[in-house]
Write an enzyme that holds these catalytic residues in place. Structure first.
Site, PDB file in Angstrom:
ATOM      1  N   TYR A   8      41.292  45.369  31.257  1.00  0.00           N
ATOM      2  CA  TYR A   8      41.237  43.992  31.785  1.00  0.00           C
ATOM      3  C   TYR A   8      40.966  43.004  30.654  1.00  0.00           C
ATOM      4  O   TYR A   8      41.692  42.026  30.454  1.00  0.00           O
ATOM      5  CB  TYR A   8      40.139  43.907  32.860  1.00  0.00           C
ATOM      6  CG  TYR A   8      39.696  42.507  33.165  1.00  0.00           C
ATOM      7  CD1 TYR A   8      40.591  41.581  33.700  1.00  0.00           C
ATOM      8  CD2 TYR A   8      38.385  42.087  32.909  1.00  0.00           C
ATOM      9  CE1 TYR A   8      40.194  40.278  33.979  1.00  0.00           C
ATOM     10  CE2 TYR A   8      37.986  40.805  33.186  1.00  0.00           C
ATOM     11  CZ  TYR A   8      38.886  39.902  33.726  1.00  0.00           C
ATOM     12  OH  TYR A   8      38.489  38.630  33.985  1.00  0.00           O
TER      13      TYR A   8
ATOM     14  N   GLY B 180      42.331  31.768  45.204  1.00  0.00           N
ATOM     15  CA  GLY B 180      41.238  32.569  44.657  1.00  0.00           C
ATOM     16  C   GLY B 180      39.932  31.775  44.663  1.00  0.00           C
ATOM     17  O   GLY B 180      39.899  30.598  45.023  1.00  0.00           O
ATOM     18  N   PHE B 181      38.896  32.431  44.235  1.00  0.00           N
ATOM     19  CA  PHE B 181      37.551  31.833  44.276  1.00  0.00           C
ATOM     20  C   PHE B 181      37.476  30.579  43.399  1.00  0.00           C
ATOM     21  O   PHE B 181      37.199  29.469  43.887  1.00  0.00           O
ATOM     22  CB  PHE B 181      36.568  32.921  43.834  1.00  0.00           C
ATOM     23  CG  PHE B 181      35.167  32.478  43.553  1.00  0.00           C
ATOM     24  CD1 PHE B 181      34.519  31.560  44.368  1.00  0.00           C
ATOM     25  CD2 PHE B 181      34.478  33.044  42.475  1.00  0.00           C
ATOM     26  CE1 PHE B 181      33.208  31.182  44.101  1.00  0.00           C
ATOM     27  CE2 PHE B 181      33.170  32.688  42.216  1.00  0.00           C
ATOM     28  CZ  PHE B 181      32.536  31.746  43.021  1.00  0.00           C
ATOM     29  N   ILE B 182      37.809  30.723  42.128  1.00  0.00           N
ATOM     30  CA  ILE B 182      37.720  29.555  41.236  1.00  0.00           C
ATOM     31  C   ILE B 182      38.859  28.585  41.538  1.00  0.00           C
ATOM     32  O   ILE B 182      38.681  27.358  41.503  1.00  0.00           O
ATOM     33  CB  ILE B 182      37.732  30.015  39.758  1.00  0.00           C
ATOM     34  CG1 ILE B 182      36.512  30.899  39.474  1.00  0.00           C
ATOM     35  CG2 ILE B 182      37.764  28.819  38.812  1.00  0.00           C
ATOM     36  CD1 ILE B 182      36.506  31.557  38.107  1.00  0.00           C
TER      37      ILE B 182
ATOM     38  N   LYS C 151      43.334  39.945  28.820  1.00  0.00           N
ATOM     39  CA  LYS C 151      42.906  38.537  28.706  1.00  0.00           C
ATOM     40  C   LYS C 151      42.910  38.087  27.246  1.00  0.00           C
ATOM     41  O   LYS C 151      43.287  36.960  26.927  1.00  0.00           O
ATOM     42  CB  LYS C 151      41.509  38.360  29.324  1.00  0.00           C
ATOM     43  CG  LYS C 151      41.537  38.412  30.844  1.00  0.00           C
ATOM     44  CD  LYS C 151      42.267  37.191  31.363  1.00  0.00           C
ATOM     45  CE  LYS C 151      42.268  37.090  32.859  1.00  0.00           C
ATOM     46  NZ  LYS C 151      42.858  35.831  33.338  1.00  0.00           N
TER      47      LYS C 151
HETATM   48  N1  GDD Z   1      30.619  44.736  40.979  1.00  0.00           N
HETATM   49  C1  GDD Z   1      29.448  45.383  40.897  1.00  0.00           C
HETATM   50  N2  GDD Z   1      28.641  45.138  39.870  1.00  0.00           N
HETATM   51  C2  GDD Z   1      27.466  45.775  39.778  1.00  0.00           C
HETATM   52  C3  GDD Z   1      27.078  46.671  40.754  1.00  0.00           C
HETATM   53  N3  GDD Z   1      25.882  47.124  40.403  1.00  0.00           N
HETATM   54  C4  GDD Z   1      25.552  46.533  39.281  1.00  0.00           C
HETATM   55  N4  GDD Z   1      26.499  45.721  38.872  1.00  0.00           N
HETATM   56  C5  GDD Z   1      26.425  44.929  37.638  1.00  0.00           C
HETATM   57  O1  GDD Z   1      26.254  43.544  37.924  1.00  0.00           O
HETATM   58  C6  GDD Z   1      26.738  42.763  36.819  1.00  0.00           C
HETATM   59  C7  GDD Z   1      27.679  41.726  37.318  1.00  0.00           C
HETATM   60  O2  GDD Z   1      28.844  42.349  37.795  1.00  0.00           O
HETATM   61  P1  GDD Z   1      30.025  41.477  38.418  1.00  0.00           P
HETATM   62  O3  GDD Z   1      29.452  40.501  39.364  1.00  0.00           O
HETATM   63  O4  GDD Z   1      31.048  42.424  38.966  1.00  0.00           O
HETATM   64  O5  GDD Z   1      30.588  40.658  37.155  1.00  0.00           O
HETATM   65  P2  GDD Z   1      31.070  41.093  35.682  1.00  0.00           P
HETATM   66  O6  GDD Z   1      31.203  42.562  35.514  1.00  0.00           O
HETATM   67  O7  GDD Z   1      30.177  40.366  34.737  1.00  0.00           O
HETATM   68  O8  GDD Z   1      32.562  40.499  35.596  1.00  0.00           O
HETATM   69  C8  GDD Z   1      32.843  39.247  36.141  1.00  0.00           C
HETATM   70  O9  GDD Z   1      32.786  38.234  35.188  1.00  0.00           O
HETATM   71  C9  GDD Z   1      33.796  38.256  34.190  1.00  0.00           C
HETATM   72  C10 GDD Z   1      33.613  37.066  33.288  1.00  0.00           C
HETATM   73  O10 GDD Z   1      32.408  37.148  32.626  1.00  0.00           O
HETATM   74  C11 GDD Z   1      35.152  38.189  34.835  1.00  0.00           C
HETATM   75  O11 GDD Z   1      36.139  38.198  33.847  1.00  0.00           O
HETATM   76  C12 GDD Z   1      35.317  39.364  35.807  1.00  0.00           C
HETATM   77  O12 GDD Z   1      36.583  39.259  36.482  1.00  0.00           O
HETATM   78  C13 GDD Z   1      34.199  39.292  36.798  1.00  0.00           C
HETATM   79  O13 GDD Z   1      34.364  38.126  37.554  1.00  0.00           O
HETATM   80  C14 GDD Z   1      27.399  43.761  35.866  1.00  0.00           C
HETATM   81  O14 GDD Z   1      26.452  44.031  34.859  1.00  0.00           O
HETATM   82  C15 GDD Z   1      27.643  44.997  36.736  1.00  0.00           C
HETATM   83  O15 GDD Z   1      27.671  46.186  35.992  1.00  0.00           O
HETATM   84  C16 GDD Z   1      27.948  46.948  41.863  1.00  0.00           C
HETATM   85  O16 GDD Z   1      27.682  47.741  42.765  1.00  0.00           O
HETATM   86  N5  GDD Z   1      29.114  46.266  41.874  1.00  0.00           N
END
Ligand code: GDD
Length: 340
Positions: free
Chosen positions: A156, A14-16, A160
């Site tokens: 999810y 995985g990534f990390i 966790k």
């Molecule tokens: N994935 C995604 N996110 C979007 C999009 N548009 C906006 N976002 C916004 O961009 C932000 C970052 O989204 P992600 O990069 O998917 O990360 P995350 O929701 O914060 O979750 C990640 O971090 C968590 C830990 O803080 C992890 O637990 C999780 O698995 C993931 O890696 C969020 O506010 C999400 O709603 C899109 O098209 N796709």
């Protein structure tokens, strides 16, 4: 000659996991990886990470699912790992709404199998990934590890949070030293294709519009992967010790009063507006984003912000990389990987 320490890393492809294994190998550990190469996202990316790791003779990989009965038990018995870093999981906030069973199997059953193996063959320190999403509906920021975190917003996050409690009970009952990481939106080269930075970059290069949830009114404490791994590496050598008396626990320490167990945030402690992340991508790509403004997604939290004082006091370290620099490094990798 001193024997190298053995680390068992789940989710090694995985990534990390990839960056963590690289770092442990560089520091002279023998590393056993476990990864089922699930098809939640591009399997070739996982295979590429894994084949890079296999260049190092100190690395070996078992491509099976952690929830496979007896798998981890046999592996722990054969390898007797000194440390265990548990990163294998079904990740992703939004995917968990339609696919909860996958989280049940990987995150709950898989973590249970790991704890049972550790109970039979105890490592010196176990470090398990949790998430900033565990803070759920909390609104007081920055998030501190000692705050109550009882209102998870997605299944999810719920799995966790359950992992934290499961590991606590084993730490208490069997004296297993456990550190739980709460990771904050980790990004960087070799990153996950389901995450916003990857999706935005891909869409913008293809001339497509990007979906921006909650009209961009989102804040994330984006954490650059190399910084995160530095913190993880330092915590490996900082196992929690069960306190003699509850009053021995320092202010701000999440150490359990009854077990060698603590939670540590790993985040930049500098939240960034989603719009500023998009601006950094625009700048690095030289492409202007067309934004598809969307409503808030179910299960999503509007903001995350880590208090990094506990990490600092335990390790002397806090992640540093700012979003423009980190996004620049991601885009450099992306171009090299997909466009070369
Ligand atoms: N994935 C995604 N996110 C979007 C999009 N548009 C906006 N976002 C916004 O961009 C932000 C970052 O989204 P992600 O990069 O998917 O990360 P995350 O929701 O914060 O979750 C990640 O971090 C968590 C830990 O803080 C992890 O637990 C999780 O698995 C993931 O890696 C969020 O506010 C999400 O709603 C899109 O098209 N796709």
């Amino acid at each position: 000659m001193k024997q190298p320490r053995t680390a068992l890393v789940t989710g090694a492809a995985g990534f990390i996991g990839y960056f963590t294994c690289k770092r442990l190998l560089a520091d002279g550990f023998r590393v056993i990886g476990v990864d089922n190469l699930s098809d939640y996202y591009d399997v070739r990316l996982k295979e590429r990470r894994q084949s890079e790791l296999l260049q190092n003779p100190g690395f070996r990989i078992v491509n099976k699912a952690i929830e496979t009965p007896q798998l981890l038990m046999d592996l722990f018995e054969a390898e007797q790992p000194d440390i265990v870093i548990h990163l294998a999981a079904q990740a992703g906030v939004r995917y968990s709404i339609d696919n909860p069973r996958s989280y049940l199997e990987s995150n709950l059953v898989g973590t249970f199998e790991l704890l049972e193996a550790a109970r039979a063959f105890p490592p010196g320190h176990m470090l398990l990934a949790s998430t900033s999403s565990a803070y759920g509906a909390n609104t007081e920021m920055p998030y501190r590890e000692t705050m109550k975190a009882d209102h998870q917003m997605s299944f999810y996050a719920a799995t966790k949070k359950a992992n934290e409690a499961m590991a606590h009970s084993y730490a208490h009952l069997f004296g297993l030293p456990v550190t739980m990481f709460r990771f904050f939106t980790v990004y960087g080269p070799w990153g996950r294709p389901d995450m916003a930075l990857f999706r935005f970059t891909k869409a913008m290069l293809a001339g497509e519009a990007i979906d921006v949830y909650n009209h961009g009114e989102m804040m994330r404490d984006f954490t650059f992967v190399e910084d995160l791994v530095e913190a993880v590496r330092r915590l490996v050598d900082t196992p929690p010790i069960r306190p003699d008396k509850p009053k021995d626990i320092a202010d701000g320490d999440s150490l359990s009063p009854v077990a060698p167990w603590r939670i540590v945030n790993i985040g930049n402690s500098r939240p960034v507006q989603l719009g500023d992340m998009i601006a950094a991508v625009e700048e690095a790509l030289g492409v202007e984003a067309r934004r598809n403004l969307m409503p808030m997604q179910p299960g999503d939290v509007p903001a995350t912000w880590a208090d990094a004082d506990l990490l600092k006091s335990l390790t002397g370290y806090v992640p540093q990389t700012d979003i423009r620099e980190g996004v620049g490094k991601f885009i450099e990798w992306y171009r090299d990987y997909y466009q070369a």
